[in-house]
Write an enzyme that holds these catalytic residues in place. Structure first.
Site, PDB file in Angstrom:
ATOM      1  N   ARG A   1     -35.621 -61.019  -8.454  1.00 40.72           N
ATOM      2  CA  ARG A   1     -34.093 -61.626  -7.664  1.00 40.72           C
ATOM      3  C   ARG A   1     -34.032 -63.084  -7.638  1.00 40.72           C
ATOM      4  O   ARG A   1     -33.041 -63.452  -7.262  1.00 40.72           O
ATOM      5  CB  ARG A   1     -34.151 -61.122  -6.208  1.00 40.72           C
ATOM      6  CG  ARG A   1     -34.505 -59.555  -5.975  1.00 40.72           C
ATOM      7  CD  ARG A   1     -33.341 -58.633  -7.053  1.00 40.72           C
ATOM      8  NE  ARG A   1     -33.432 -57.523  -6.424  1.00 40.72           N
ATOM      9  CZ  ARG A   1     -32.901 -56.448  -7.411  1.00 40.72           C
ATOM     10  NH1 ARG A   1     -32.329 -56.702  -8.660  1.00 40.72           N
ATOM     11  NH2 ARG A   1     -32.763 -55.029  -7.121  1.00 40.72           N
TER      12      ARG A   1
ATOM     13  N   ASP B   1     -32.385 -54.699 -19.007  1.00 39.60           N
ATOM     14  CA  ASP B   1     -32.438 -54.027 -17.701  1.00 39.60           C
ATOM     15  C   ASP B   1     -31.611 -54.161 -16.606  1.00 39.60           C
ATOM     16  O   ASP B   1     -31.064 -55.252 -16.266  1.00 39.60           O
ATOM     17  CB  ASP B   1     -34.004 -54.069 -17.315  1.00 39.60           C
ATOM     18  CG  ASP B   1     -34.365 -52.960 -16.029  1.00 39.60           C
ATOM     19  OD1 ASP B   1     -33.904 -51.711 -16.485  1.00 39.60           O
ATOM     20  OD2 ASP B   1     -34.604 -53.222 -15.121  1.00 39.60           O
TER      21      ASP B   1
ATOM     22  N   HIS C   1     -33.733 -50.008 -20.803  1.00 37.86           N
ATOM     23  CA  HIS C   1     -33.270 -49.080 -19.812  1.00 37.86           C
ATOM     24  C   HIS C   1     -32.277 -48.121 -20.473  1.00 37.86           C
ATOM     25  O   HIS C   1     -31.111 -48.340 -20.826  1.00 37.86           O
ATOM     26  CB  HIS C   1     -32.490 -50.019 -18.760  1.00 37.86           C
ATOM     27  CG  HIS C   1     -31.604 -49.172 -17.535  1.00 37.86           C
ATOM     28  ND1 HIS C   1     -31.831 -49.555 -16.239  1.00 37.86           N
ATOM     29  CD2 HIS C   1     -30.591 -48.463 -17.831  1.00 37.86           C
ATOM     30  CE1 HIS C   1     -30.790 -48.703 -15.523  1.00 37.86           C
ATOM     31  NE2 HIS C   1     -30.385 -48.097 -16.454  1.00 37.86           N
TER      32      HIS C   1
ATOM     33  N   HIS D   1     -38.632 -47.002 -17.160  1.00 33.22           N
ATOM     34  CA  HIS D   1     -38.605 -45.872 -16.322  1.00 33.22           C
ATOM     35  C   HIS D   1     -38.168 -44.596 -16.643  1.00 33.22           C
ATOM     36  O   HIS D   1     -37.278 -44.120 -16.568  1.00 33.22           O
ATOM     37  CB  HIS D   1     -37.584 -46.408 -15.005  1.00 33.22           C
ATOM     38  CG  HIS D   1     -36.647 -47.233 -15.394  1.00 33.22           C
ATOM     39  ND1 HIS D   1     -35.614 -46.732 -16.293  1.00 33.22           N
ATOM     40  CD2 HIS D   1     -35.993 -48.296 -15.021  1.00 33.22           C
ATOM     41  CE1 HIS D   1     -34.591 -47.508 -16.523  1.00 33.22           C
ATOM     42  NE2 HIS D   1     -34.903 -48.588 -15.753  1.00 33.22           N
TER      43      HIS D   1
ATOM     44  N   ASN E   1     -32.218 -45.654  -9.695  1.00 31.82           N
ATOM     45  CA  ASN E   1     -31.702 -45.467 -11.164  1.00 31.82           C
ATOM     46  C   ASN E   1     -32.973 -45.779 -12.138  1.00 31.82           C
ATOM     47  O   ASN E   1     -33.402 -46.795 -12.268  1.00 31.82           O
ATOM     48  CB  ASN E   1     -30.491 -46.305 -11.370  1.00 31.82           C
ATOM     49  CG  ASN E   1     -29.951 -45.808 -12.824  1.00 31.82           C
ATOM     50  OD1 ASN E   1     -30.207 -44.855 -13.281  1.00 31.82           O
ATOM     51  ND2 ASN E   1     -29.165 -46.687 -13.550  1.00 31.82           N
TER      52      ASN E   1
ATOM     53  N   ASP F   1     -40.749 -50.938 -11.135  1.00 31.60           N
ATOM     54  CA  ASP F   1     -39.553 -50.853 -11.058  1.00 31.60           C
ATOM     55  C   ASP F   1     -38.919 -51.672  -9.657  1.00 31.60           C
ATOM     56  O   ASP F   1     -37.967 -51.230  -8.842  1.00 31.60           O
ATOM     57  CB  ASP F   1     -38.587 -49.594 -11.285  1.00 31.60           C
ATOM     58  CG  ASP F   1     -36.947 -50.293 -11.898  1.00 31.60           C
ATOM     59  OD1 ASP F   1     -36.919 -51.483 -11.876  1.00 31.60           O
ATOM     60  OD2 ASP F   1     -36.313 -49.328 -11.924  1.00 31.60           O
TER      61      ASP F   1
ATOM     62  N   HIS G   1     -33.769 -54.899  -1.843  1.00 30.83           N
ATOM     63  CA  HIS G   1     -32.378 -55.039  -1.528  1.00 30.83           C
ATOM     64  C   HIS G   1     -32.294 -55.229   0.000  1.00 30.83           C
ATOM     65  O   HIS G   1     -33.209 -54.485   0.446  1.00 30.83           O
ATOM     66  CB  HIS G   1     -31.466 -53.870  -1.873  1.00 30.83           C
ATOM     67  CG  HIS G   1     -31.209 -53.487  -3.247  1.00 30.83           C
ATOM     68  ND1 HIS G   1     -30.390 -54.525  -4.012  1.00 30.83           N
ATOM     69  CD2 HIS G   1     -31.512 -52.499  -4.260  1.00 30.83           C
ATOM     70  CE1 HIS G   1     -30.454 -53.759  -5.343  1.00 30.83           C
ATOM     71  NE2 HIS G   1     -31.061 -52.912  -5.342  1.00 30.83           N
TER      72      HIS G   1
HETATM   73 ZN   LIG Z   1     -33.791 -50.380 -15.261  1.00 26.19          ZN
HETATM   74 ZN   LIG Z   2     -35.677 -52.223 -13.617  1.00 25.00          ZN
END
Ligand SMILES: [Zn+2]
Ligand SMILES: [Zn+2]
Lengths: 437, 315, 174
Positions: free
Chosen positions: A66, A154, A181, A234, A280, A307, A311
């Protein structure tokens, strides 16, 4: 600093080791691995507690730190702290920051923050296209020179087949891994959870597993066309894994990773509308979960990654369809893997180390993945029988969005050593009290 | 269906989903609605049962019909009521669902009647709120009071729900009315056939207890109740349906199709109707239609729900 | 009170009603659910048998008017049953019938409920048993029996149509 980790069970599949060994570390480097190494004057002996396991440092090749841009969710420093608390000596961070990591300036910024934090190693992943917008190739050469170990868009798939072809060709030329992704955004539509009876019952818009599978098939086909390696991020459905197995069988350089939440939870967890079950790709059905377990056991899945997607609580406090996708993972992955895979008899410790260390190191072409003499001393000490109660409030991550609150798991991290330095020691493992910080 | 022992109270403190109600509790609500219906037939349509209670109608999504029905029900029970239309723009501005409700709760209402465009919003609120919550429709999830008033209307017209053959036709994918009705009708022993254009049939519909049919003729054949669901015109045009004209041609309820149902079958619609899209005017206005009775029964059923929830257990 | 005492009391009340209401044309009986309705029907039958008139009988459910549970917002709500009054109360002389008169709160609720149906010309109160301990200024016009009680006792009225037998029992412990 010169010390010997005395008489731990060493699991190091790259060297075919699984037994009681001593590991000698001097000036941040592994100097010897052997039995009953003599401790010369001035060498500290650290006794590995009974039941603990010494492994090459774990590497999470898929995290979101982030920073820059969303430091209220996570920073490079807080993410690195979470990583070492979760047993990871290195992480590879995705480029969907603000601004996107599509330039040497952003890459260097991340590396500077990581150096300042001085905890886990941080390997930036650069954007495949400018701004990850899917229109124009990013300057992958410059990104590599600045320190990126792979490229990916991604957060989004690499948008068109033509762009993917060009990215594979160009990155392949530079020996840079492409990570995708995989989801067909036109089939995903405005879906938020796995399409199926649970989604229908809850009135949540579905994303069919086929949206992922179409894209996996596309990427494998293009990897074949370009003869460049591709790594599927993922992976979550049985159909995707079928495609990966078929691609590998055809000799295509395709690898893939699976997240712990996809081998411990299904869409049944959506009942109650906890937005911490929204990520996701979404939690899938039980047939998909079963296939993930088979793939982890039979070697067709190469990597476990998290992953890790922090948040802020306010963002997750929105209604289910409006809340952002993603959960944190760095501090739960080892416990979930030990409890649900190792103790459940799905895989052994040696396979676990391949999935979490040896294979990510090999695929990303970064140091580590083995306890090699002369290599930096990146070492994880696991406590496979430690009882662990998952508590978001106790975590180092700045965010607490994960669906495992209160889970009781067997197995955790005892200590994490990066470059010979003890960067994390679990106070719950009392026998480690004498180890130096 | 085996007889169920009658109950005199609801166990839950909220009405979030039909899934939380037992058949006996559903019967209690319908029986109580009978008494409430009588109140609505008097000159003075008001009783003091909820005097001194405050009920806030919190509508995050506009709905004149449902809000009006709840307001009338509340006023007939002498509750103090306040209706708030929360514009979605304040939610978009970053105020969370829970922030909004924290503000309302600071005023200590006894009950919140909540309508929200997102599935699960009422359950999320119930985890946080002290007030009792009545779900007045959450996204595509549920609309429990609609299913209860539908059941009340069926019971009034057919004398029972157990054993009825119910056909449900329309936008199954996006309908909260469908989901609540499936739960309720299954609990009460009805069997359900559904039909819609294939893009509007949700995945795993059989697991929800309905038998999907390819044609409306097949679904309506021999039915005791034909329930039409609303087609949301603005949502349909692009990817779900080629045109409303074609929808009516393939799935509209015409007199010819209605003739396939039992001669004493009733036609229901949660409203508002799109004439010439879901239903032909001659059917909507015909003798088998009970659509206006549904509206009238809605007030009685909501009175019953509000009255019964005003008591109930503390937790 | 046993069955014959109850029967005699009702007969006397019916007689008093006839005495006090010379013209029965606009008189109607309204029983308070459940046992007040039974008593109202028996009184109507007695008056019919006397050849005087056929009085309409209605039943009144006062649950939605009670003030006791409204003060306790916790606890299950009393069961609501339907009121069934198939005549207009407007301008009528109503005989409101209940089994036991105690605090007066039930009658207060019944008066509120009844008045919501219209404006009767008058309301007279008929009870089988008056056990005293009034909390409101309410007095019965026709009383089957005055039964002195203490507040810790309870009065159980059982009637054939509901309970299978006719009796009035004074029981210890409210
Ligand atoms: Zn992703
Ligand atoms: Zn990711």
């Amino acid at each position: 600093m010169h010390y010997i980790l005395r008489n731990g069970r060493v699991v190091d599949p790259a060297h075919g080791r699984d037994g009681q060994f001593d590991v000698e570390v001097r000036d941040g480097v592994i100097v010897r691995v052997g039995t009953t190494l003599a401790a010369a004057d001035g060498v500290t002996v650290l006794h590995v507690p009974p039941g603990c396991v010494v492994t090459p440092g774990l590497i999470d090749m898929h995290v979101h730190l982030r920073e820059p841009g969303q430091e209220h969710k996570e920073t490079v420093a807080s993410g690195a702290a979470a990583a070492v608390a979760g047993g990871f000596t290195a992480v590879a961070c995705m480029p969907n920051t603000a601004p996107v990591n599509d330039s040497a300036a952003v890459t260097r910024y991340i590396l500077d923050q990581a150096a300042a934090a001085n905890l886990a190693r941080v390997y930036p992943i650069g954007a495949a296209s400018v701004g990850s917008k899917g229109e124009q190739l990013a300057e992958i050469g410059e990104l590599k020179a600045a320190g990126c170990v792979a490229v990916s868009d991604d957060g989004h798939p690499i948008r068109t087949a033509l762009l993917m072809r060009r990215v594979l060709e160009y990155a392949g030329m530079l020996d840079v891994l492409v990570i995708d992704h995989c989801e067909d955004p036109t089939l995903k539509g405005d879906g938020v959870v796995h399409e199926g009876a649970v989604a229908s019952e809850l009135g949540l818009r579905g994303i069919p597993g086929e949206a992922e599978e179409l894209w996996v098939e596309r990427d494998i086909t293009l990897a074949g066309l370009t003869r460049s390696p591709v790594h599927i991020a993922h992976l979550s459905t049985a159909g995707s894994l079928r495609a990966v197995r078929a691609g590998k069988a055809r000799g295509i350089a395709v690898t893939c990773e699976v997240m712990p939440h996809h081998f411990v939870l299904t869409d049944e967890a959506l009942r109650g509308y906890d937005t911490n079950t929204k990520m996701n790709p979404p939690l899938r059905g039980s047939a998909d979960l079963e296939e993930m377990l088979r793939g982890l056991a039979d070697g067709s899945i190469d990597v476990i990654a998290t992953d890790h997607a922090p948040h802020h609580a306010d963002e997750k406090a929105l209604s289910y369809d409006q809340a952002p996708f993603g959960i944190t993972g760095l501090e739960t992955a080892v416990s979930l893997t030990l409890d649900r895979l190792v103790h459940a008899g799905v895989i052994g410790l040696s396979r676990m180390v391949e999935l979490l260390s040896a294979n990510p190191a090999r695929i990303l072409k970064v140091p580590g993945g083995a306890l090699a003499e002369g290599a930096p001393a990146d070492i994880t000490v696991l406590a496979p029988d430690l009882p662990v109660t998952v508590r978001a409030a106790a975590m180092r991550s700045l965010s607490r969005n994960m669906p495992f609150e209160g889970w009781q798991l067997r197995g955790g991290v005892a200590a994490t050593i990066v470059g010979g330095r003890l960067v994390y020691r679990n106070t719950a493992v009392e026998a480690l009290a004498g180890w130096l910080a | 269906m085996t007889a169920v022992a009658p109950v005199t109270a609801l166990r839950g403190r909220h009405l979030l989903s039909i899934a939380d109600l037992s058949p006996a509790e559903i019967t209690l609500i319908l029986d109580t609605a009978d008494a409430m219906k009588e109140v609505g037939e008097r000159t003075i349509k008001k009783v003091p049962a909820l005097r001194g209670r405050t009920i806030v109608n919190l509508f995050f999504e506009p709905s004149t019909r449902t809000r009006t029905s709840f307001e009338i029900a509340e006023k007939r029970l002498s509750a103090d009521t306040l209706s708030l239309a929360v514009s979605t723009s304040s939610v978009v501005k970053g105020e969370t669902l829970l922030d909004t409700v924290d503000n309302i709760e600071a005023m200590s209402p006894d009950m919140l009647v909540v309508r929200h465009a997102s599935s699960g919003a009422c359950q999320q609120l119930a985890r946080r709120c002290r007030s009792r919550i009545v779900n007045a429709g959450d996204g595509m999830h549920e609309h429990p009071t609609q299913a209860l008033l539908d059941a009340y209307t069926m019971r009034q017209r057919k004398g029972r729900i157990d054993g009825l053959q119910v056909a449900i036709v329309g936008d199954l994918a996006h309908s909260r009315v469908l989901r609540s009705n499936l739960l309720l009708l299954r609990k009460m022993g009805a069997s359900i056939r559904v039909t819609a254009p294939r893009p509007l049939i949700p995945a795993g519909i059989e697991a929800l207890g309905a038998t999907p049919c390819r044609t409306i003729e097949e679904a309506v054949d021999g039915a005791d109740v034909v329930m039409m669901l609303r087609i949301q015109l603005e949502r349909m045009q692009t990817l779900f349906l080629p045109s409303l004209r074609e929808y009516f041609a393939l799935f509209g309820l015409t007199a010819d199709r209605m003739a396939l149902a039992r001669p004493d079958a009733i036609v229901m619609h949660p409203g508002p109707m799109n004439r010439g899209v879901e239903i032909a005017s001659e059917v909507a206005d015909g003798p088998q239609a009970v659509i206006l009775e549904q509206v009238a029964n809605g007030v009685a059923v909501r009175m019953a729900v509000l009255y019964l929830l005003a008591g109930g257990s503390e937790d | 009170m046993d069955a014959s005492r109850i029967e005699r009391s009702l007969a006397r009340i019916a007689h008093e009603i006839l005495e006090r209401n010379r013209d029965l044309a606009d008189v109607a009986l309204v029983g308070i659910r459940t046992r007040g309705v039974v008593i109202a029907e028996r009184l109507a039958a007695l008056i019919r048998e006397a050849g005087e008139a056929i009085l309409p009988v209605g039943s009144l459910d006062i649950t939605l008017y009670r003030d006791d549970f409204m003060r306790h917002p916790v606890g299950p709500q009393p069961l609501v049953r339907s009121t069934d009054i198939r005549f207009s109360v407007e301008g009528r002389r109503i005989l409101l019938v209940d089994d036991v008169l105690y605090t007066g709160r039930t009658i207060r609720a019944a008066l509120d409920a009844l008045i919501d149906y219209g404006r009767p010309r008058s309301i007279q109160l008929v009870v089988l048993v008056d056990r005293g301990h009034r909390e409101l200024p309410i007095k019965a016009d026709y009383v089957g029996k005055n039964l002195p009680t203490s507040p810790v006792q309870s009065v159980q009225v059982r009637l054939r149509e509901v309970d299978g037998l006719d009796e009035v029992m004074l029981e210890e412990g409210a």
